[in-house]
Design a protein around this motif. Structure first.
Motif, mmCIF file in Angstrom:
data_model
loop_
_atom_site.group_PDB
_atom_site.id
_atom_site.type_symbol
_atom_site.label_atom_id
_atom_site.label_comp_id
_atom_site.label_asym_id
_atom_site.label_seq_id
_atom_site.Cartn_x
_atom_site.Cartn_y
_atom_site.Cartn_z
ATOM 1 N N LEU A 129 0.868 -1.171 0.000
ATOM 2 C CA LEU A 129 0.000 0.000 0.000
ATOM 3 C C LEU A 129 0.903 1.218 0.000
ATOM 4 C CD1 LEU A 129 -2.926 0.985 0.334
ATOM 5 C CD2 LEU A 129 -2.569 0.916 2.793
ATOM 6 N N ASN A 130 0.752 2.102 -0.978
ATOM 7 C CA ASN A 130 1.609 3.276 -0.960
ATOM 8 C C ASN A 130 0.899 4.419 -0.266
ATOM 9 O OD1 ASN A 130 -0.132 4.370 -2.829
ATOM 10 N ND2 ASN A 130 1.110 3.709 -4.559
ATOM 11 N N LYS A 131 1.635 5.468 -0.004
ATOM 12 C CA LYS A 131 1.079 6.458 0.911
ATOM 13 C C LYS A 131 -0.019 7.296 0.271
ATOM 14 C CE LYS A 131 4.348 10.262 0.351
ATOM 15 N NZ LYS A 131 5.359 11.061 0.996
ATOM 16 N N ILE A 132 -0.055 7.297 -1.048
ATOM 17 C CA ILE A 132 -1.084 8.122 -1.682
ATOM 18 C C ILE A 132 -2.442 7.437 -1.579
ATOM 19 C CG2 ILE A 132 -1.808 9.159 -3.852
ATOM 20 C CD1 ILE A 132 1.303 9.250 -4.422
ATOM 21 N N SER A 133 -2.476 6.160 -1.993
ATOM 22 C CA SER A 133 -3.768 5.491 -1.920
ATOM 23 C C SER A 133 -4.123 5.135 -0.486
ATOM 24 C CB SER A 133 -3.765 4.249 -2.805
ATOM 25 O OG SER A 133 -2.682 3.424 -2.466
ATOM 26 N N GLY A 134 -3.137 5.061 0.390
ATOM 27 C CA GLY A 134 -3.439 4.697 1.778
ATOM 28 C C GLY A 134 -3.660 5.908 2.660
ATOM 29 N N HIS A 135 -3.752 7.084 2.082
ATOM 30 C CA HIS A 135 -3.953 8.316 2.853
ATOM 31 C C HIS A 135 -2.873 8.463 3.920
ATOM 32 C CE1 HIS A 135 -7.834 8.880 0.922
ATOM 33 N NE2 HIS A 135 -8.024 7.600 1.114
ATOM 34 N N GLY A 136 -1.684 8.315 3.515
ATOM 35 C CA GLY A 136 -0.578 8.512 4.450
ATOM 36 C C GLY A 136 -0.085 7.250 5.105
ATOM 37 N N LEU A 137 -0.842 6.163 4.968
ATOM 38 C CA LEU A 137 -0.411 4.911 5.602
ATOM 39 C C LEU A 137 0.271 4.043 4.546
ATOM 40 C CD1 LEU A 137 -0.673 3.039 8.153
ATOM 41 C CD2 LEU A 137 -2.636 2.067 6.993
ATOM 42 N N THR A 138 1.471 3.610 4.831
ATOM 43 C CA THR A 138 2.093 2.664 3.906
ATOM 44 C C THR A 138 2.214 1.321 4.593
ATOM 45 O OG1 THR A 138 4.317 3.124 4.617
ATOM 46 C CG2 THR A 138 3.499 4.437 2.807
ATOM 47 N N VAL A 139 2.114 0.287 3.812
ATOM 48 C CA VAL A 139 2.238 -1.063 4.351
ATOM 49 C C VAL A 139 3.265 -1.811 3.517
ATOM 50 C CG1 VAL A 139 1.052 -3.179 4.936
ATOM 51 C CG2 VAL A 139 -0.188 -1.035 5.020
ATOM 52 N N LEU A 140 4.247 -2.352 4.182
ATOM 53 C CA LEU A 140 5.247 -3.184 3.516
ATOM 54 C C LEU A 140 5.067 -4.607 4.024
ATOM 55 C CD1 LEU A 140 8.415 -0.976 3.954
ATOM 56 C CD2 LEU A 140 6.935 -1.123 1.971
ATOM 57 N N SER A 141 5.347 -5.559 3.165
ATOM 58 C CA SER A 141 5.227 -6.937 3.628
ATOM 59 C C SER A 141 6.548 -7.654 3.449
ATOM 60 C CB SER A 141 4.137 -7.670 2.865
ATOM 61 O OG SER A 141 4.598 -7.971 1.578
ATOM 62 N N ARG A 142 6.769 -8.645 4.276
ATOM 63 C CA ARG A 142 7.998 -9.427 4.201
ATOM 64 C C ARG A 142 7.685 -10.831 4.694
ATOM 65 N NH1 ARG A 142 12.643 -10.653 7.371
ATOM 66 N NH2 ARG A 142 11.671 -9.929 9.273
ATOM 67 N N PHE A 143 8.249 -11.818 4.016
ATOM 68 C CA PHE A 143 8.062 -13.194 4.458
ATOM 69 C C PHE A 143 9.161 -13.541 5.448
ATOM 70 C CE2 PHE A 143 5.776 -12.957 0.543
ATOM 71 C CZ PHE A 143 4.640 -13.693 0.803
ATOM 72 N N THR A 144 8.772 -13.910 6.661
ATOM 73 C CA THR A 144 9.788 -14.101 7.700
ATOM 74 C C THR A 144 10.341 -15.513 7.731
ATOM 75 O OG1 THR A 144 8.129 -14.701 9.301
ATOM 76 C CG2 THR A 144 8.714 -12.394 9.176
ATOM 77 N N ARG A 145 9.676 -16.429 7.041
ATOM 78 C CA ARG A 145 10.099 -17.835 7.025
ATOM 79 C C ARG A 145 10.120 -18.473 8.409
ATOM 80 N NH1 ARG A 145 14.523 -18.700 2.212
ATOM 81 N NH2 ARG A 145 13.153 -17.948 0.587
ATOM 82 N N SER A 146 9.457 -17.896 9.350
ATOM 83 C CA SER A 146 9.386 -18.542 10.658
ATOM 84 C C SER A 146 7.998 -19.125 10.810
ATOM 85 C CB SER A 146 9.675 -17.534 11.752
ATOM 86 O OG SER A 146 8.809 -16.444 11.620
ATOM 87 N N PRO A 147 7.859 -20.193 11.576
ATOM 88 C CA PRO A 147 6.536 -20.790 11.720
ATOM 89 C C PRO A 147 5.601 -19.824 12.434
ATOM 90 C CG PRO A 147 8.078 -21.756 13.260
ATOM 91 C CD PRO A 147 8.868 -20.882 12.366
ATOM 92 N N HIS A 148 4.378 -19.764 11.999
ATOM 93 C CA HIS A 148 3.444 -18.864 12.644
ATOM 94 C C HIS A 148 2.974 -19.473 13.952
ATOM 95 C CE1 HIS A 148 -0.231 -16.440 13.198
ATOM 96 N NE2 HIS A 148 0.555 -15.516 12.684
ATOM 97 N N LEU A 149 2.731 -18.605 14.922
ATOM 98 C CA LEU A 149 2.389 -19.099 16.250
ATOM 99 C C LEU A 149 1.053 -19.830 16.260
ATOM 100 C CD1 LEU A 149 3.306 -16.063 18.471
ATOM 101 C CD2 LEU A 149 4.743 -17.910 17.685
ATOM 102 N N PHE A 150 0.154 -19.422 15.389
ATOM 103 C CA PHE A 150 -1.204 -19.928 15.461
ATOM 104 C C PHE A 150 -1.300 -21.354 14.931
ATOM 105 C CE2 PHE A 150 -5.642 -20.080 13.985
ATOM 106 C CZ PHE A 150 -6.256 -19.816 15.191
#
Lengths: 867, 358
Positions: free
Chosen positions: A647-668
């Protein structure tokens, strides 16, 4: 001396412990006393008290070193590449030879049953609360286990690092020693060795040592960044060591030498003089390893002579100038002039270097420096220190030969003597030399042989007969027992089973047979033993049949013998009950009961004590069957730092979201891929209540949301983690993220195929069998030409790690790289094999039960390798 | 194995010694003092010192050095672990372990050491057994003994048969109220770099129990999600096999307080750090500098953060601090150069802040 024979009680009382100790202290080499008790000791180990465990483990380590062959012998010889093709040719020539050699090789891969028993029974002790027990097991594994299995101790050792300061010190010492030999073992735990400010200095130094040992091309950037922070510490000794560590990394890892050197040079302008001085010394060493093209650094250092007062650093600079005076022809004489002025007030080490510099300059540039030289030498002649006076007298003969010796050989060759290229110093760990001592021993810690220390015996070339341990009535591995029974019953049988072995061995077996007979006669009441065996057998009838069948399939080479063996055995089992009913029905005498108490697991019902690990385990056959259970989850070899903007800051109204794959098992749930989302507020107002409001998932997928972020101040960054079970498909998931101000944004996450896999490890033979099950449609392979810069295996591995989350399986063939993983949702195996062909081509094959995943993964790897 | 034990207080006096074999002269401690003079603070003391004839293995706890003397090769961790166990036992018996307490209970201390080590080999180290053999001191008994004039200790030791089969649990335990308490303690260790991003974080957790149950109870404890544990270590009472096969803790507990297990959750998992600290510190050449520290909650899942204490080691140059906290109290120790700020509860509306000059 007699070792305690009656371990019937569950806890080892001190009397018995003492006897063991006496044995260790009085006759450490009398291993024959242990033979009879070996299996009993192994089985009871879990139930002995903590202190006894340490002593017994130590004793068993020594014992095992004399009784079993080296499990890593293949790897050691495997490095010898030249041998391999030769062997292969030989094998093709005559088939008889082939089978025999194949058999030999196979045998070496498999551990002796008792060896395996020891390793298996000590493993749970890694979970002990007592640090010395853990250390004992660790050293046992280090000295006895095959390379692929030593890994298990790493985790436990890391745990000990949380313990008391003194424990840390000893454990780190051992880790430092191991890490010089096997980098890979502790690489996943690299970050555990990062230094904390609260650590005492000697712990810091040890950690630094380990970090340096562990540094590789991939991890060096992280480590160097750490080192940089260490330099700003206020612990002087530690800072100096950190700078030296940078130097060692730089000289060991070619890729970073230049950047390290630049970093060190920038340290030269540091305010702290100690830092500058230390960097000068390190730079000197580094320049020596690769002296080309560093004129500017030398000039820079020459300028520093005016400021630095630490004698070690001054001496280093002078040496550098002398050595490379041809690169800085103008500066060197000038420095000499300055030094001549301050000669009297210098430290001894600096004075010696001034003399050295003077001689070298005189040899290259006599015109400018002759007078300076004479001046310096006459000062040195009347110096207070006799070492300097001697040196001056000695050097003077080279450049100002006394009358009558004008043409002496020395003077002629002076240039060759002084300006010869010197070999660069090798910067290596000081823990290398410690390998000679047993890990975790006092001698190892103080790096000197302590009073009463005995070297760990080397592995024998061939293992001594394992039957020495059989003497005691019921032996855990069923195979050996059956053999022994045959000896008692029918003498011919034993030798029959051994007939295929060479003649000289035949004699040996005969001897053995006699031996065991004697033993049985010597026993007061051999009948009871007989009964015991029978009872045992009856109970385990079914089990044995299974196990013998299993061992048959495993040991292909000895298949025939086995078959006859087991069929005979079955026959006997049929006939035996009829013969033996009478003795079995006999009322039990005292001795009988005692023997039974004395017995190992199966006949005894466990009472009272918990942690009866040894008793509750069913006795398994000596050769561990390779089962899917030996597939273990592994930590990722590479964690991608690459982020993707959702999500870039223009379409997110100032909020940006970056994602990354951590390769660690999820807790759930373990089948979920965990994805780290990073929220950054680039607007001018605080954003509140960021949460997942709506998710649109394809069928079969599930998503675990991140915790609501209640408020995100301006210019702040907060992470959130979501877990997605992609159900082994690369279909994108879309979710809507809403904020308190009513904005909602749709995000779409499409996983790369490589992130749907989790790294696992398994033994190589299992890999090969699993791979052979996944042929045909399940195999995808392709030959790829690599770009020219792929020089090493490591580069290829690195690219594969980047492409997908798999773990390397140590391979016996140097031309083949193997990697294994499993898909997250369905847990089906993904096996990647890379064969190196000639002319820079590699053959990549991916075996996976799910064909789609296999082919997609192959594409992914190919594109990563080409990039 | 262990020949002798010396206990040295912070001012460098050997105030207690115990020999299990032949008597070793006190002068052996001189090597130790030599080494002590070389290092700046007691933390830096190397745990093992090799002297020509002896090996000194020491631990530093409760401001005292416990120095064990060995003559021959011995696994150093063995001795270190034992010494720690000794101190643990003292703490268990006397509820604290200081020089004055040891001096006060010399008799009990010697008895304990005699029982714990036999000819240099550890004998009884489980507190349940020890308490059976040597009664812990308590006021009532001391008064009763003084009044009746009896010796402090029973002459009759429990017969061997009375000691239980389970080495860590005494027999014949009876309570009117049967209760069991479990404390889960978790510590987060993190290294955070200058910019505030986490370099490394891990969790170390413990399950401490206080079990008051009659007879021989056999307990099991299961976890919702045992996969989370990276690595665990157990009290010897836990059955390893059950854990390996089913991930269930099955055990016969000792009586009283003990640590059932400790676990470790490594850096591969996501570790939530409950607070963040924002700081700005500047030092001027002339002396003095400014300090401004703000603490705030982070990833707390809606819970409040309580009893926060912040410790800041200051560089040697700092002589004193004059600071104004808007919440809590602060103290600065000019000897160890540690600034301690006791914040207390963190209120989100008004973030705690500490500023001033140093």
């Amino acid at each position: 001396y007699k070792l305690p024979n009656d371990f019937d009680k569950l806890t080892c009382t001190t009397d018995k412990l003492k006897q063991i100790n006496i044995n260790i202290e009085v006759c450490p080499e009398r291993i024959d006393l242990i033979h009879k008790n070996y299996r009993k000791l192994c089985n009871l180990l879990v139930d002995v008290d903590e202190w006894g465990q340490v002593i017994i483990i130590n004793m068993l380590t020594r014992y095992a070193r004399t009784q079993f062959t080296n499990p890593n012998i293949n790897e050691d010889s495997g490095e010898d590449l030249n041998n391999k093709p030769f062997y292969d040719e030989d094998d093709d020539e005559d088939d008889d030879d082939d089978s025999e050699k194949g058999g030999k090789r196979k045998k070496k891969l498999m551990l002796d049953g008792d060896h395996r028993l020891l390793l298996r029974n000590t493993k749970p002790l890694l979970q002990s609360r007592n640090a010395s027990v853990v250390m004992g097991v660790a050293q046992l594994y280090h000295h006895l286990a095959p390379r692929s299995e030593v890994m298990v101790v790493a985790k436990a050792l890391i745990r000990l690092l949380r313990s008391h300061r003194e424990v840390q010190s000893v454990v780190l010492n051992c880790i430092a020693s191991i890490s010089t030999l096997h980098k890979g073992m502790f690489e996943p735990f690299l970050k555990s060795f990062f230094v904390r400010t609260s650590d005492p200095t000697h712990i810091k130094l040890l950690k630094l040592e380990i970090l340096t040992n562990l540094a590789t091309e991939t991890s060096i950037s992280v480590i160097l960044r750490e080192f940089q922070t260490y330099i700003s510490s206020h612990d002087k000794e530690f800072v100096a060591a950190a700078i030296q560590a940078i130097g060692r990394c730089a000289s060991n890892i070619k890729e970073v030498t230049d950047s390290c050197l630049n970093g060190l040079v920038s340290l030269l302008s540091n305010r702290d003089e100690a830092v500058v001085a230390e960097s000068v010394v390190v730079i000197k060493k580094l320049l020596q390893t690769q002296p080309n093209e560093h004129k500017d650094i030398i000039i820079h250092m020459a300028k520093l002579v005016d400021f630095i007062t630490v004698p070690q650093a001054r001496a280093s600079i002078l040496w550098l100038l002398g050595e490379y005076s041809d690169r800085v022809p103008k500066i060197a004489p000038d420095v000499l002039r300055k030094m001549a002025k301050t000669f009297i007030s210098e430290e001894d080490i600096v004075k010696l270097q001034i003399l050295n510099l003077a001689v070298k300059l005189y040899l290259t540039n006599p015109k400018q420096t002759k007078l300076l030289c004479q001046y310096v030498f006459s000062l040195a002649r009347y110096d207070q220190n006799y070492d300097i006076r001697d040196r001056a007298r000695f050097l003077r003969q080279f450049i100002f030969p006394s009358a009558g010796y004008d043409n002496s050989r020395l003077a002629k060759h002076a240039k060759k003597i002084f300006l010869a290229t010197k070999p660069a110093p090798v910067l290596e760990s000081k823990f290398k030399a410690r390998e000679q001592f047993q890990l975790g021993s006092l001698s190892h810690y103080i790096n000197a042989s302590a009073n009463g220390y005995h070297d760990l015996p080397n592995f024998p070339e061939t293992a001594p007969e394992s039957s020495v341990r059989d003497v005691e009535p019921p032996a855990p591995p069923p195979e050996t027992r059956s053999k022994k029974q045959h000896t008692v019953k029918k003498h011919s049988f034993y030798s029959e089973s051994e007939q295929s072995s060479p003649a000289d061995e035949d004699a040996g077996s005969l001897h053995n047979q006699l031996n065991s007979e004697c033993v049985f006669i010597n026993e007061e009441n051999s009948e009871f033993i007989y009964v015991m065996c029978y009872l045992q057998k009856k109970k385990k009838n079914k089990k044995k049949e299974e196990s013998s069948a299993e061992s048959e399939s495993e040991e292909e080479t000895s298949g025939e013998e086995e078959e006859s063996d087991s069929s005979d055995e079955k026959n006997k089992q049929k006939t035996k009950p009829a013969e033996d009913t009478t003795p079995a029905a006999k009322p039990k005498t005292n001795l009988d009961l005692l023997l039974e108490l004395d017995d190992v697991p199966p006949t005894m019902t466990p009472v009272l004590t918990p942690s009866l690990g040894g008793f509750l385990t069913p006795v398994t056959n000596p050769v561990m069957p390779i089962t899917p259970a030996s597939i273990q989850l592994a930590s990722p070899s590479f964690i991608p730092m690459k982020t993707q903007e959702l999500l870039n800051k223009i379409s997110g109204h100032g909020l940006t979201v970056l994602s990354r794959f951590t390769r660690s098992p999820h807790l759930f749930s373990p089948s979920m891929v965990s994805i780290e989302l990073t929220f950054t507020n680039l607007s001018s107002d605080e954003i509140s209540d960021i949460q997942v409001s709506n998710k649109n998932l394809p069928p079969g997928m599930t998503l675990h949301e991140f915790a609501i972020i209640s408020s995100l101040p301006v210019n702040m960054t907060l992470p959130g983690t979501i877990g997605v079970d992609f159900n082994d498909s690369t279909q994108p998931v879309s979710l809507t993220i809403s904020t308190g101000s009513g904005n909602s944004n749709q995000l779409t996450i499409k996983p790369p195929i490589g992130e749907l896999i989790r790294a696992v490890t398994m033994p190589e033979p299992l890999f090969i069998t699993e791979q052979s099950k996944l042929r045909g449609m399940n195999e995808h392979s392709e030959v790829v030409t690599l770009p020219a810069y792929y020089s090493e295996h490591k580069m290829i591995s690195q690219h594969i790690y980047e492409a997908c989350n798999v773990a390397n399986i140590p391979s016996t063939d140097p031309k083949t790289l193997r990697f294994a993983g499993q898909t997250l949702s369905s847990k089906s195996l993904v096996l990647v094999t890379v064969k190196l062909l000639d002319n820079e081509q590699v053959n990549i094959s991916v075996n996976c039960e799910k064909m789609v995943i296999g082919s997609m993964l192959l594409n992914e790897i190919r594109s990563h390798l080409r990039s | 194995m262990i020949h002798s034990l010396f206990i040295i207080n912070s001012s460098g006096d050997v105030f207690m010694e115990k020999h299990w074999k032949s008597v070793i002269s006190r002068s052996v401690c001189d090597y130790f003092f030599d080494q002590q003079r070389k290092v700046a603070n007691p933390e830096d003391m190397p745990p093992i010192i090799a002297t020509p004839h002896h090996y000194l293995i020491s631990i530093h706890r409760c401001c005292m050095f416990f120095v064990a003397v060995c003559m021959t090769e011995v696994p150093p961790l063995f001795v270190i672990e034992f010494l720690h166990r000794v101190v643990d036992t003292f703490e268990d018996y006397f509820s604290d372990c200081t020089e004055s307490i040891i001096k006060e209970h010399y008799v009990v201390v010697y008895e304990l050491l005699d029982e714990m080590l036999d000819n240099g080999f550890p004998l009884a180290t489980e507190s349940n057994i020890l308490k059976e053999l040597i009664k812990p001191p308590n006021i009532l008994r001391t008064i009763a003994n003084t009044v009746t004039g009896k010796s402090k200790h029973p002459f009759v030791l429990p017969a061997i048969g009375q000691l239980s089969n389970v080495p860590w649990r005494r027999t014949g335990v009876k309570y009117t109220n049967n209760e069991a308490y479990f404390d889960v303690v978790e510590e987060v260790d993190a290294i955070i770099d200058k910019s505030g991003s986490t370099v490394f974080a891990e969790i170390q957790g413990y399950i401490d129990c206080c079990i008051k149950l009659s007879g021989m109870p056999d307990l099991t404890l299961s976890f919702m999600n045992p996969r989370l544990f990276d690595d665990v270590s157990f009290h010897p009472c836990v059955r390893f096999k059950r854990w390996e096969s089913e991930r269930i803790l099955s055990f016969i507990p000792p009586d009283g307080n003990f640590r059932l297990m400790s676990y470790h959750i490594g850096s591969q998992n996501i570790v939530a750090i409950p607070i963040y600290v924002r700081h700005s510190i500047s030092f001027r050449e002339a002396g003095g500098g400014r300090l401004d520290i703000t603490v705030g909650p982070k990833q707390t899942i809606g819970r409040t953060v309580e009893s926060v204490i912040i410790e800041i080691p200051m560089p040697k140059a700092v002589l004193n601090c004059s600071l104004i906290p808007n919440q809590g109290k602060y103290s600065f120790d000019p000897v160890s150069k540690v600034l301690i700020w006791d914040v207390g509860r963190i209120d989100i509306a008004k973030l705690p802040n500490l500023r001033g000059t140093v």
